[in-house]
Design a protein around this motif. Structure first.
Motif, PDB file in Angstrom:
ATOM      1  N   GLU A  97       0.845  -1.383   0.002  1.00  0.00           N
ATOM      2  CA  GLU A  97       0.013   0.006   0.081  1.00  0.00           C
ATOM      3  C   GLU A  97       0.932   1.235  -0.036  1.00  0.00           C
ATOM      4  O   GLU A  97       0.695   2.233  -0.661  1.00  0.00           O
ATOM      5  CB  GLU A  97      -0.801   0.039   1.164  1.00  0.00           C
ATOM      6  CG  GLU A  97      -1.842  -1.021   1.184  1.00  0.00           C
ATOM      7  CD  GLU A  97      -2.748  -1.138   2.625  1.00  0.00           C
ATOM      8  OE1 GLU A  97      -4.007  -1.408   2.805  1.00  0.00           O
ATOM      9  OE2 GLU A  97      -2.138  -0.899   3.601  1.00  0.00           O
ATOM     10  N   PHE A  98       2.129   1.192   0.977  1.00  0.00           N
ATOM     11  CA  PHE A  98       2.740   2.264   0.885  1.00  0.00           C
ATOM     12  C   PHE A  98       3.382   2.518  -0.732  1.00  0.00           C
ATOM     13  O   PHE A  98       3.634   3.651  -0.921  1.00  0.00           O
ATOM     14  CB  PHE A  98       4.057   1.858   2.082  1.00  0.00           C
ATOM     15  CG  PHE A  98       5.245   2.935   1.718  1.00  0.00           C
ATOM     16  CD1 PHE A  98       5.189   4.346   2.293  1.00  0.00           C
ATOM     17  CD2 PHE A  98       6.276   2.497   1.367  1.00  0.00           C
ATOM     18  CE1 PHE A  98       6.220   4.917   2.270  1.00  0.00           C
ATOM     19  CE2 PHE A  98       7.396   3.499   1.420  1.00  0.00           C
ATOM     20  CZ  PHE A  98       7.593   4.637   1.560  1.00  0.00           C
ATOM     21  N   ILE A 137       3.785   5.953  -5.524  1.00  0.00           N
ATOM     22  CA  ILE A 137       4.010   6.189  -6.773  1.00  0.00           C
ATOM     23  C   ILE A 137       2.600   7.193  -7.349  1.00  0.00           C
ATOM     24  O   ILE A 137       3.003   7.932  -8.132  1.00  0.00           O
ATOM     25  CB  ILE A 137       3.722   4.667  -7.279  1.00  0.00           C
ATOM     26  CG1 ILE A 137       5.143   4.035  -7.110  1.00  0.00           C
ATOM     27  CG2 ILE A 137       3.727   4.823  -8.994  1.00  0.00           C
ATOM     28  CD1 ILE A 137       5.033   2.547  -7.702  1.00  0.00           C
ATOM     29  N   ARG A 138       1.531   6.814  -6.752  1.00  0.00           N
ATOM     30  CA  ARG A 138       0.391   7.444  -7.248  1.00  0.00           C
ATOM     31  C   ARG A 138       0.685   9.114  -6.720  1.00  0.00           C
ATOM     32  O   ARG A 138       0.329   9.964  -7.545  1.00  0.00           O
ATOM     33  CB  ARG A 138      -0.876   6.974  -6.736  1.00  0.00           C
ATOM     34  CG  ARG A 138      -1.393   5.721  -7.060  1.00  0.00           C
ATOM     35  CD  ARG A 138      -2.455   4.876  -6.407  1.00  0.00           C
ATOM     36  NE  ARG A 138      -3.763   5.976  -6.259  1.00  0.00           N
ATOM     37  CZ  ARG A 138      -4.374   6.091  -7.041  1.00  0.00           C
ATOM     38  NH1 ARG A 138      -4.459   5.477  -8.289  1.00  0.00           N
ATOM     39  NH2 ARG A 138      -5.425   6.927  -6.857  1.00  0.00           N
ATOM     40  N   GLU A 139       1.393   9.448  -5.681  1.00  0.00           N
ATOM     41  CA  GLU A 139       1.138  10.665  -5.256  1.00  0.00           C
ATOM     42  C   GLU A 139       2.739  11.521  -5.549  1.00  0.00           C
ATOM     43  O   GLU A 139       2.471  12.753  -5.748  1.00  0.00           O
ATOM     44  CB  GLU A 139       1.048  10.777  -3.607  1.00  0.00           C
ATOM     45  CG  GLU A 139      -0.298  10.171  -3.247  1.00  0.00           C
ATOM     46  CD  GLU A 139      -0.704  10.387  -1.804  1.00  0.00           C
ATOM     47  OE1 GLU A 139      -1.924  10.544  -1.448  1.00  0.00           O
ATOM     48  OE2 GLU A 139       0.189  10.266  -1.051  1.00  0.00           O
ATOM     49  N   VAL A 140       3.636  10.702  -5.661  1.00  0.00           N
ATOM     50  CA  VAL A 140       5.068  11.461  -6.010  1.00  0.00           C
ATOM     51  C   VAL A 140       4.925  11.667  -7.559  1.00  0.00           C
ATOM     52  O   VAL A 140       5.439  12.518  -8.205  1.00  0.00           O
ATOM     53  CB  VAL A 140       6.033  10.508  -5.380  1.00  0.00           C
ATOM     54  CG1 VAL A 140       7.263  11.329  -5.934  1.00  0.00           C
ATOM     55  CG2 VAL A 140       6.053  10.748  -4.114  1.00  0.00           C
ATOM     56  N   TRP A 193       4.649   8.907 -11.549  1.00  0.00           N
ATOM     57  CA  TRP A 193       5.238   7.609 -11.962  1.00  0.00           C
ATOM     58  C   TRP A 193       5.602   8.001 -13.360  1.00  0.00           C
ATOM     59  O   TRP A 193       6.122   6.871 -14.228  1.00  0.00           O
ATOM     60  CB  TRP A 193       3.785   6.824 -12.155  1.00  0.00           C
ATOM     61  CG  TRP A 193       3.000   7.132 -13.081  1.00  0.00           C
ATOM     62  CD1 TRP A 193       2.658   7.447 -14.192  1.00  0.00           C
ATOM     63  CD2 TRP A 193       1.514   7.665 -12.561  1.00  0.00           C
ATOM     64  NE1 TRP A 193       1.491   7.834 -14.576  1.00  0.00           N
ATOM     65  CE2 TRP A 193       0.450   8.053 -13.803  1.00  0.00           C
ATOM     66  CE3 TRP A 193       1.009   7.779 -11.124  1.00  0.00           C
ATOM     67  CZ2 TRP A 193      -0.713   8.370 -13.297  1.00  0.00           C
ATOM     68  CZ3 TRP A 193      -0.332   8.029 -10.893  1.00  0.00           C
ATOM     69  CH2 TRP A 193      -1.055   8.482 -11.999  1.00  0.00           C
ATOM     70  N   ASN A 194       5.824   9.002 -13.963  1.00  0.00           N
ATOM     71  CA  ASN A 194       6.049   9.112 -15.465  1.00  0.00           C
ATOM     72  C   ASN A 194       7.653   8.761 -15.428  1.00  0.00           C
ATOM     73  O   ASN A 194       8.344   9.606 -14.888  1.00  0.00           O
ATOM     74  CB  ASN A 194       5.928  10.389 -15.792  1.00  0.00           C
ATOM     75  CG  ASN A 194       5.919  10.714 -17.293  1.00  0.00           C
ATOM     76  OD1 ASN A 194       6.367   9.883 -18.063  1.00  0.00           O
ATOM     77  ND2 ASN A 194       5.511  11.920 -17.758  1.00  0.00           N
ATOM     78  N   GLY A 195       7.918   7.850 -16.095  1.00  0.00           N
ATOM     79  CA  GLY A 195       9.314   7.344 -16.014  1.00  0.00           C
ATOM     80  C   GLY A 195       9.686   6.387 -15.226  1.00  0.00           C
ATOM     81  O   GLY A 195      10.974   6.112 -14.953  1.00  0.00           O
ATOM     82  N   PHE A 196       8.916   5.846 -14.558  1.00  0.00           N
ATOM     83  CA  PHE A 196       9.061   5.077 -13.155  1.00  0.00           C
ATOM     84  C   PHE A 196       8.676   3.736 -13.414  1.00  0.00           C
ATOM     85  O   PHE A 196       7.691   3.602 -13.875  1.00  0.00           O
ATOM     86  CB  PHE A 196       8.631   5.523 -11.893  1.00  0.00           C
ATOM     87  CG  PHE A 196       9.252   4.953 -10.814  1.00  0.00           C
ATOM     88  CD1 PHE A 196      10.330   5.173 -10.349  1.00  0.00           C
ATOM     89  CD2 PHE A 196       8.290   3.843 -10.143  1.00  0.00           C
ATOM     90  CE1 PHE A 196      10.827   4.456  -9.155  1.00  0.00           C
ATOM     91  CE2 PHE A 196       8.661   3.472  -9.087  1.00  0.00           C
ATOM     92  CZ  PHE A 196      10.027   3.519  -8.420  1.00  0.00           C
ATOM     93  N   THR A 210      14.525   6.669  -3.814  1.00  0.00           N
ATOM     94  CA  THR A 210      14.605   6.171  -5.226  1.00  0.00           C
ATOM     95  C   THR A 210      13.500   6.822  -5.956  1.00  0.00           C
ATOM     96  O   THR A 210      13.943   7.284  -7.054  1.00  0.00           O
ATOM     97  CB  THR A 210      14.383   4.610  -5.168  1.00  0.00           C
ATOM     98  OG1 THR A 210      15.413   4.037  -4.211  1.00  0.00           O
ATOM     99  CG2 THR A 210      14.706   4.122  -6.416  1.00  0.00           C
ATOM    100  N   LEU A 211      12.256   6.918  -5.529  1.00  0.00           N
ATOM    101  CA  LEU A 211      11.150   7.464  -6.196  1.00  0.00           C
ATOM    102  C   LEU A 211      11.645   8.871  -6.355  1.00  0.00           C
ATOM    103  O   LEU A 211      11.200   9.518  -7.402  1.00  0.00           O
ATOM    104  CB  LEU A 211       9.855   6.969  -5.581  1.00  0.00           C
ATOM    105  CG  LEU A 211       8.700   7.547  -6.119  1.00  0.00           C
ATOM    106  CD1 LEU A 211       8.406   6.954  -7.476  1.00  0.00           C
ATOM    107  CD2 LEU A 211       7.586   7.250  -5.232  1.00  0.00           C
ATOM    108  N   ALA A 212      11.846   9.772  -5.340  1.00  0.00           N
ATOM    109  CA  ALA A 212      12.053  10.900  -5.408  1.00  0.00           C
ATOM    110  C   ALA A 212      13.216  11.399  -6.417  1.00  0.00           C
ATOM    111  O   ALA A 212      13.068  12.324  -7.298  1.00  0.00           O
ATOM    112  CB  ALA A 212      12.261  11.650  -4.075  1.00  0.00           C
TER     113      ALA A 212
END
Lengths: 421, 487
Positions: free
Chosen positions: B346-347, B352-355, B357-360, B406-408
């Motif tokens: 869930e986390f 991903i939804r909030e930060v 996803w374009n290119g992830f 990593t996501l940021a």
């Protein structure tokens, strides 16, 4: 009996955590002062309910073969270790060559028929009972957690160390949050930015996690995990460069033991380590001597421990280390139709280390299915316990860790405790 | 993009995978009751999420060997499920599938050890019709996500993955096998305390002959090969089985001796009795309290009674039960907002939804999920994952902080662009990220720490370089903070 969740306990324990977390950050530095190169205990949990009768085999008992036609290890293949007080001949599983070597050197104690009255056949309740050392009410803090609670405050953040993803119940303590460090190599903090900015972030994260809002204990709890991570990162990272004196088996168990050895050699100061390896719930495909699931399990267990033993011996630290092995229950005596065994009762414990008085403790069961056989229970289906597992804990607490087992176990289990250390 | 409808956001955190920009625009103006209905009545919406895999407007997947193979490669099955959680129009269906995955916890690795990787992946995740063979366990969870619990329980008893996992495949009458028999009572239905060891032995006999067979060529590496459930009448114990609890409505506790051809009815009778047992109803109610309402407060006895009644009165149908919960005062109570510890899946999905996803690629989340303690299709044992605070060991929390990093890092330029209109002051930039990422409310001190972070280093100019660095840093700090771990 109700099933207890760890959640319930942790919620109740949060207030206490909050208090201990108020201690200052110099905790990092007290390890050397408090515990470096002191004795350590390494608890090894075989997850799933180890089939004790395949680990330590009463290979002259005719019922061992008649009740286990498919999975019995042939007498000629067991690794003989002598006889117990009742002159029952015993042998280790053929894949435990390393442990036999250690046994022959007098550094391995085998404690047969360990357990408790009315043994739970549930993995989860059983694990909680062994974790809390409290069959009557297996919730709340663990027996090792209660030991950590007795250490003089402030307790170092690495006093306990679980090599698992989650902290096992045995290590849940009232005042000491035990870090779980499954992988030393990935136990580091990354940043989306370069050096100076990364430091700014780390400092900000540390500050944000330093608050313990009284009305939001759940935040205090998670903040405690953040602080626990930030406070232990650098010391744990120092183990990354550990070069053992030999090659460990390349599996989870071997690598966890390698990290523990690194921590001991580097003098990190940890008192209690927790290592586990799973797959012991062998309802099917157990196999017998050389092949099958159980041989693989014994290979993982025995080879890992041998590497650990030899590594520490080579570095002169064997006398400071005690390994204690257990599982949540033993298994049914008669095999099922799947060449496996179902959940049973009493099991086997082992202790290993330079300070161990090696040998065979306790007596083997007679596997005669006669319901009046006093060494069995459940109409001759399962092995009845002879040594209360808490008396083994008492030996370790009193004799090895120098603690007060009566206070920690909530009762006096010294009577009948095997003198393994 | 100030947020407005807090009740809808709460609903989307719990009954979906979190609010995100586009969802909010669509849903923010609707009353919570309408959104609840939309979430529950998902069968009115097309189940077309898989068709969007590979579309550039969505989070990416990573292929190995050129081919995305979610029916035969477990890594790709994990990617497909994460993709669905991020993008499905039917989030409650995926959420309940996750709930059932934990409830009927089955681990891929043991199955792969028995039948090989290809067959094990098919058993876990085969989407019906994409290859020969019965649908995978996950698809059964999705099919029955808000369906009838008794039916789901029966499907699980004959699910190929389950039959391997709990060794039913080798349960034969001469020497019955207790693994499934014990866990179906201890973990899948009413729980410890409501059965005896004798019940375990009787239940093991009930399921003798509930086996598995390879219906095809036996070449397990062949994707066209499959295993299927098989009632082996010759291996069924035909004698009567007596329990300590009622099996039949008249209170009868004995499953009668039956001819071998009819022997499967023994299992249907037992599973039906277990599904309708009042203690099963109460146990499910407690699990649903923890899943939907709160992990900070013990289940309210009034809630447990009400939900158990709803379950029993509706003949174990789950949709009325979940509807009741989502509309109940316990769910709506503001004290229960952010009162649930997020599961790692869930986390990750919410982040991903909030930060962004374009290119992830969701593949990037797979290894971190292992370190957070939740590899999909790999629960630690049949009891499922240790939920709540159990997720938050130091190592697991560190893995969450590092995933945030990593996501940021991956989204740094997207984040900088999104924050550009707010670059005037450090306060505005911070407040933009607090709004976008919807953590639980911060106390005054950590809010000030976030601002101090933006001001740390060189004086604020709002340059692109500075904005990108601080945007990534803020996203990492917020997503990696304790406040963000609650839903």
């Amino acid at each position: 009996m109700a099933k207890f969740s760890r959640r319930e306990f942790i919620r109740d324990g949060v207030t206490a955590f909050t208090v201990s977390f108020a201690a200052p950050a110099f905790l990092n530095d007290i390890a050397l002062a408090q515990g470096a190169r002191s004795r350590s205990l390494v608890v090894v949990y075989l997850g799933g309910g180890n089939d004790a009768l395949s680990t330590v085999i009463p290979y002259q008992d005719p019922f061992y073969y008649s009740r286990r036609p498919a999975i019995a290890v042939p007498a000629g293949q067991v690794l003989q270790i002598g006889s117990d007080a009742n002159r029952r001949a015993l042998g280790l599983h053929p894949r435990l060559t390393g442990l036999r070597e250690i046994f022959n050197q007098g550094r391995l104690a085998v404690i047969q028929r360990t357990g408790y009255v009315n043994s739970s056949r549930s993995h989860f309740e059983g694990t909680d009972i062994w974790g809390t050392a409290d069959p009557g009410s297996p919730s709340g803090v663990g027996w090792l957690g209660r030991y950590l609670d007795t250490l003089p405050s402030p307790v170092d953040a690495l006093a306990g160390w679980a090599t698992t993803n989650e902290t096992p119940r045995a290590l849940i303590s009232r005042t000491v949050p035990v870090p779980s460090i499954p992988n030393v190599a990935t136990y580091s903090l990354s940043s989306p930015n370069g050096a100076a900015e990364a430091l700014n972030e780390r400092n900000a994260a540390a500050r944000m996690a330093s608050y313990t809002p009284p009305s939001r204990p759940q935040l205090s709890f998670v903040n405690g995990s953040v602080r626990g991570a930030l406070n232990t990162l650098d010391r744990v990272a120092s183990i990354n460069s550990y070069a053992p004196s030999l090659t460990y088996p390349n599996n989870g168990f071997g690598l966890a033991l390698r990290a523990v050895a690194g921590s001991i050699v580097r003098g990190i100061g940890t008192r209690v380590y927790w290592v586990q390896t799973g797959g012991f719930d062998t309802h099917s495909g157990q196999g017998n001597a050389g092949a099958g699931g159980y041989a693989t399990l014994m290979g993982t267990f025995g080879d890992g421990l041998l590497a650990f033993h030899n590594d520490l011996r080579n570095q002169g630290l064997l006398n400071d280390t005690l390994v204690l092995q257990f599982s949540e229950f033993g298994r049914r005596i008669s095999e099922n139709g799947s060449q496996g065994t179902d959940h049973g009762a009493a099991g086997v414990m082992m202790a290993m280390g330079g300070g161990v008085r090696g040998g065979i403790y306790g007596t083997a069961p007679s596997l005669d299915p006669n319901p009046s056989n006093p060494t069995l229970e459940n109409n001759g289906g399962d092995v009845r316990y002879e040594t209360d597992f808490r008396s083994v804990y008492a030996s370790v607490l009193d004799g090895w860790l120098g603690a007060d087992s009566v206070a920690i176990l909530g009762g006096n289990f010294r009577a009948g405790a095997p003198a393994i250390v | 993009m100030a947020r407005g409808n807090s009740q809808v956001e709460h609903l989307l955190r719990r009954a979906a995978f979190g609010p995100s920009g586009p969802d909010l625009y669509k849903l923010a103006s609707l009353p919570a009751t309408v959104v609840t209905t939309q979430l529950l009545e998902y069968e009115l919406l097309p189940d077309d999420v898989d068709e969007r895999i590979g579309d550039s407007a969505h989070v990416g997947v990573t292929t190995r060997g050129g081919q995305f193979s979610p029916n035969t490669s477990i890594e790709d099955a994990r990617q497909r499920w994460l993709f669905r959680m991020v993008h499905s129009q039917r989030p409650l269906q995926e959420k309940m599938a996750l709930f059932w995955h934990n409830h009927f916890a089955t681990a891929y690795s043991k199955i792969a050890g028995v039948v090989g990787a290809v067959q094990a992946t098919k058993m876990m995740a085969l989407k019906s019709g994409e290859l020969p063979g019965p649908q995978g366990q996950l698809e059964t969870f999705r099919q029955h996500a808000l369906g009838n619990f008794r039916n789901l329980l029966i499907e699980m008893a004959r699910d190929p993955a389950m039959v391997v996992w709990l060794d039913g495949r080798t349960n034969v009458r001469a020497r019955p096998q207790e693994n499934f028999a014990r866990e179906v009572m201890e973990l899948f239905t009413f729980g410890v305390g409501h059965y005896t060891e004798e019940d375990v032995y009787a239940a093991a006999r009930v399921f003798t002959g509930w086996n598995l067979r390879n219906a095809t060529n036996g070449v397990t590496t062949d994707p066209a090969t499959y295993y299927e459930f098989f009632y082996n009448a010759n291996q069924h114990d035909l004698t009567a089985k007596t329990f300590t609890f009622p099996i039949y409505r008249d209170g009868g506790r004995t499953i009668p001796a039956r001819a071998s051809a009819e022997g499967m009815q023994d299992g249907i009778d037992l599973l039906t009795a277990l599904a309708h047992h009042p203690e099963t109803a109460r146990r499910l109610a407690r699990k649903l309290w923890n899943f939907f309402v709160s992990e900070l407060e013990a289940p309210d006895p009034a809630f447990v009674t009400a939900v158990a009644n709803e379950y029993l009165l509706n003949s174990t149908e789950m949709k009325p039960v979940v509807r009741f919960i989502l509309r109940s005062p316990w769910f709506l109570d503001q004290d229960n907002w952010y009162a649930r510890y997020s599961w790692p899946a869930e986390f990750v999905v919410r982040a991903i939804r909030e930060v962004g996803w374009n290119g992830f690629s969701v593949d990037t989340a797979r290894a971190p999920l292992v370190n957070m303690g939740q590899s999909l299709f790999e629960p630690p044992d049949v009891n499922g994952w240790e939920l709540g605070p159990g997720w938050f060991s130091t190592g697991a929390m560190l893995a969450r902080m590092n995933f945030a990093s990593t996501l940021a890092a991956n989204q740094r330029f997207n984040l900088g662009r999104a924050a550009a209109p707010f670059r005037g002051t450090p306060e505005d930039v911070r407040d933009f990220f607090l709004d976008r990422l919807s953590p639980a409310p911060y106390e005054r001190e950590p809010r000030a720490d976030l601002l101090a972070y933006v001001n740390a280093g060189t004086a604020w100019t709002g340059s692109d370089t500075q904005l990108n660095a601080k945007s990534a840093g803020l996203a990492k700090l917020i997503v990696g903070s304790s406040e963000y771990q609650f839903i």
